[in-house]
Design an enzyme around this catalytic site. Structure first.
Site, PDB file in Angstrom:
ATOM      1  NE  ARG A  66      -4.619 134.546 -96.048  1.00 35.23           N
ATOM      2  CZ  ARG A  66      -3.736 133.736 -95.500  1.00 35.23           C
ATOM      3  NH1 ARG A  66      -2.611 133.473 -96.099  1.00 35.23           N
ATOM      4  NH2 ARG A  66      -3.990 133.146 -94.352  1.00 35.23           N
ATOM      5  CE  LYS A 179      -0.949 125.162 -77.089  1.00 34.10           C
ATOM      6  NZ  LYS A 179      -2.066 124.387 -77.637  1.00 34.10           N
ATOM      7  CG  HIS A 209      -6.427 128.411 -72.902  1.00 30.52           C
ATOM      8  ND1 HIS A 209      -5.715 127.524 -73.655  1.00 30.52           N
ATOM      9  CD2 HIS A 209      -7.405 127.694 -72.319  1.00 30.52           C
ATOM     10  CE1 HIS A 209      -6.261 126.324 -73.550  1.00 30.52           C
ATOM     11  NE2 HIS A 209      -7.291 126.388 -72.739  1.00 30.52           N
ATOM     12  CE  LYS A 213      -8.065 125.971 -68.666  1.00 29.97           C
ATOM     13  NZ  LYS A 213      -9.367 125.626 -69.187  1.00 29.97           N
ATOM     14  CD  GLU A 247      -7.948 118.025 -74.159  1.00 29.28           C
ATOM     15  OE1 GLU A 247      -8.709 118.937 -74.504  1.00 29.28           O
ATOM     16  OE2 GLU A 247      -6.898 117.735 -74.769  1.00 29.28           O
ATOM     17  CG  ASP A 266      -2.192 120.363 -78.269  1.00 30.95           C
ATOM     18  OD1 ASP A 266      -2.278 121.553 -78.643  1.00 30.95           O
ATOM     19  OD2 ASP A 266      -3.190 119.681 -77.953  1.00 30.95           O
ATOM     20  CG  HIS A 271      -2.085 124.250 -71.820  1.00 33.07           C
ATOM     21  ND1 HIS A 271      -1.975 125.572 -72.155  1.00 33.07           N
ATOM     22  CD2 HIS A 271      -2.781 123.669 -72.841  1.00 33.07           C
ATOM     23  CE1 HIS A 271      -2.578 125.786 -73.328  1.00 33.07           C
ATOM     24  NE2 HIS A 271      -3.061 124.641 -73.759  1.00 33.07           N
ATOM     25  CE  LYS A 371      -6.160 116.697 -77.987  1.00 35.49           C
ATOM     26  NZ  LYS A 371      -6.835 117.921 -77.560  1.00 35.49           N
TER      27      LYS A 371
HETATM   28  C1  BG6 Z   1      -5.399 123.718 -76.360  1.00 40.79           C
HETATM   29  C2  BG6 Z   1      -4.967 122.493 -77.109  1.00 40.79           C
HETATM   30  O1  BG6 Z   1      -4.312 124.563 -76.130  1.00 40.79           O
HETATM   31  O2  BG6 Z   1      -5.970 123.335 -75.104  1.00 40.79           O
HETATM   32  C3  BG6 Z   1      -6.131 121.554 -77.317  1.00 40.79           C
HETATM   33  O3  BG6 Z   1      -4.445 122.876 -78.368  1.00 40.79           O
HETATM   34  C4  BG6 Z   1      -6.799 121.239 -76.000  1.00 40.79           C
HETATM   35  O4  BG6 Z   1      -5.700 120.344 -77.934  1.00 40.79           O
HETATM   36  C5  BG6 Z   1      -7.120 122.516 -75.229  1.00 40.79           C
HETATM   37  O5  BG6 Z   1      -7.996 120.521 -76.279  1.00 40.79           O
HETATM   38  C6  BG6 Z   1      -7.593 122.203 -73.839  1.00 40.79           C
HETATM   39  O6  BG6 Z   1      -8.052 123.372 -73.229  1.00 40.79           O
HETATM   40  P1  BG6 Z   1      -9.100 123.296 -72.034  1.00 40.79           P
HETATM   41  O7  BG6 Z   1      -9.229 124.704 -71.587  1.00 40.79           O
HETATM   42  O8  BG6 Z   1     -10.367 122.731 -72.615  1.00 40.79           O
HETATM   43  O9  BG6 Z   1      -8.525 122.377 -71.004  1.00 40.79           O
END
Ligand code: BG6
Length: 521
Positions: A66, A179, A209, A213, A247, A266, A271, A371
């Site tokens: 935009r 996502k 993602h 890995k 994390e 999330d 994942h 987290k």
């Molecule tokens: C993302 C989440 O998909 O993955 C985040 O939205 C998270 O909240 C992240 O921090 C973690 O990815 P990685 O590769 O750092 O483990």
């Protein structure tokens, strides 16, 4: 620049392209091009791909957004991003930056304006004529989920999803969808239906993602390229499995997104479910995309949906309050900018699930993610059963734990196996010792970034590491059974201090089964 890999004296070339040949030319059209994901991840990844791996001349990147920008301003913005976010040891020099910039084009439009898509179609024709993209297109939806459907519909209406045959060459069109893919089963089904009206399933690449890995992919190699582990990989030998995605960071600037998603949507829906599938699945017949994904879906179908009572017994929700993480003070979740001061969004989840099939019957899977935990660590722990009869006397086995295999996904990527050994000396005293494999030591190279692997696979049309429609819906079905029960009891959130391993109730969840969490050392 192709990296060389040395393992056990064998030198191999490491190329991001599976058959060592560069992909066909194409244009990547990014929706949400000025957003955070594009700036931090996509542009640096595309720049890295273009620089370090052979890419065809006719490779262009189009931003559809935009903001009132043009080609020049978008190029300047993109260069700033890649300079900021590409790793310090892999920056592009001036000439490489200019080369990359020449591949970038801007198409200014609102997502809901059909005229904008017609202009996009004209630009894509021009790129085909003048830059040799051969009419191939990848639409990358890095958009907020609420705009996905309108973008997809407009791509369809402009005829851009069609794969046309001209002069004996059939051009292709693919769509990569970021996502979060839906917020629950119903919204995921709707998005799938919207996609299905415009694209065929084999044109759709749903990204997670974690699948990009190396260490996640290595779960398959470890299981199916080795003879010795698979015979033990079942309920006769395995006591339980733990999956941890910890994390140390908080939610950063993503309050709005996180408030509506929470840790279960999330991290668990996508994942963690992917890691669980790779850990549990049967050997696929081949390594084809569908053969692998068929086996993953079977795992998800074998996880029973939880009843409200089971959710109360088998899940723990947590939220961090102020504490200290890695030596630094951390504020509580409710104090984060943009978070409701009475929020009941979970920043931590612990779960116990079962995979009810022949291989895994009665083996609990304990899952944790959160987290503001003490460290960043993703691990799968396979806890084997005790020996059937202990010959050694209790004082002799004080330092001994049953065999444990830990697959360390990150950050210290590797595999370690714990086994018992005799402590040297006259007495029969035993201790547990570790046999360790580290990727860095064995291969001495940096694994490709997850996004790089996935974008490269999207370009060559390999969907093995992407999520199929039935897979995403099966995963949401499980998550919905949990979130529906949580909604009925919003007060069931437990607090934990930032920098600790989660609320006390999570310890009870596993300890009441006579087991304990395996925290990273
Ligand atoms: C993302 C989440 O998909 O993955 C985040 O939205 C998270 O909240 C992240 O921090 C973690 O990815 P990685 O590769 O750092 O483990």
């Amino acid at each position: 620049m192709v990296q060389e890999v040395q393992a056990q004296g064998v030198l191999k070339q490491h190329s991001i392209w599976q058959n060592e040949a560069p992909p066909e030319p194409c244009a990547v059209i990014i929706f949400g091009a000025t957003g955070d994901l594009t700036q931090r991840k996509l542009l640096p990844t595309l720049a890295h791909l273009a620089h370090d791996h052979p890419l065809p001349e006719g490779f262009c990147i189009v931003a559809f957004a935009r903001r009132p920008l043009d080609d020049e301003k978008w190029r300047a913005m993109a260069l700033e991003s890649i300079n900021t976010y590409m790793p310090a040891d892999n920056k592009l020099d001036e000439e490489a930056q200019q080369q990359f910039a020449r591949r970038l084009f801007y198409c200014r439009s609102d997502f809901n304006n059909p005229d904008g898509y017609r202009e996009l179609a004209q630009l894509l024709d021009k790129l085909e004529r003048e830059h040799g993209t051969k009419g191939n297109r990848i639409f990358y939806l890095a958009t907020p989920p609420e705009t996905d459907s309108i973008v997809i519909e407009n791509i369809g209406k402009a005829g851009l999803a069609q794969q046309q045959e001209r002069n004996g060459y059939k051009s292709w069109a693919r769509v990569i969808v970021e996502k979060p893919f839906g917020h629950d089963l119903a919204t995921a089904q709707k998005l799938n239906a919207d996609l299905g009206r415009v694209f065929q399933e084999n044109q759709i690449y749903r990204i997670d993602h974690y699948m990009g890995k190396e260490t996640v992919q290595n779960i398959l190699a470890f299981r199916f390229a080795n003879r010795i582990f698979e015979p033990l990989w079942n309920q006769s030998y395995i006591d339980h499995v733990q999956i941890l995605v910890a994390e140390s960071i908080g939610i950063g600037t993503r309050a709005e997104y996180y408030e509506s998603e929470g840790a279960i949507r999330d991290m668990v829906q996508n994942h963690i479910m992917q890691v669980l599938c790779l850990t549990c699945m049967e050997p696929p017949v081949t390594f084809d995309a569908d053969a692998i994904r068929d086996e993953k879906v079977k795992v998800l179908h074998a996880i029973p949906l939880l009843t409200t009572e089971e959710v109360a017994q088998c899940t723990v929700r947590g939220q961090y309050v102020a504490g200290t993480v890695e030596g630094k003070p951390a504020i509580g979740y409710r104090e984060e900018k943009g978070v409701n001061p009475n929020s009941v969004t979970e920043t931590y989840v612990a779960l116990k699930l079962f995979v009810e099939n022949w291989r895994w019957a009665d083996v609990p899977f304990y899952i944790r993610t959160g987290k503001c935990l003490p460290a960043r660590s993703t691990e799968v722990t396979i806890q084997f059963k005790r020996v059937p009869h202990q010959l050694y006397k209790p004082p002799e086995t004080k330092g001994l734990v049953p065999n444990r295999l830990t697959l360390c996904i990150q950050p210290d990527d590797g595999i370690s196996l714990k086994f018992g050994a005799k402590i040297p000396g006259a007495a029969q005293h035993l201790a547990s010792v570790d046999m360790n494999f580290s990727y860095k030591t064995a291969f001495g190279i940096q694994s490709p970034e997850a996004y790089e692997r996935l974008i490269a696979d999207g370009m060559i049309g390999d969907s093995t590491l992407f999520i199929r429609r039935d897979e995403i819906e099966a995963s949401w079905r499980i998550i919905d059974s949990i979130t529906t029960a949580w909604q009925k009891a919003p007060s069931g959130i437990h607090f934990y201090k930032a920098g600790t391993w989660g609320p006390e109730q999570a310890n009870t969840l596993i300890e009441q089964d006579g087991r304990a969490w395996n925290n990273p050392e």
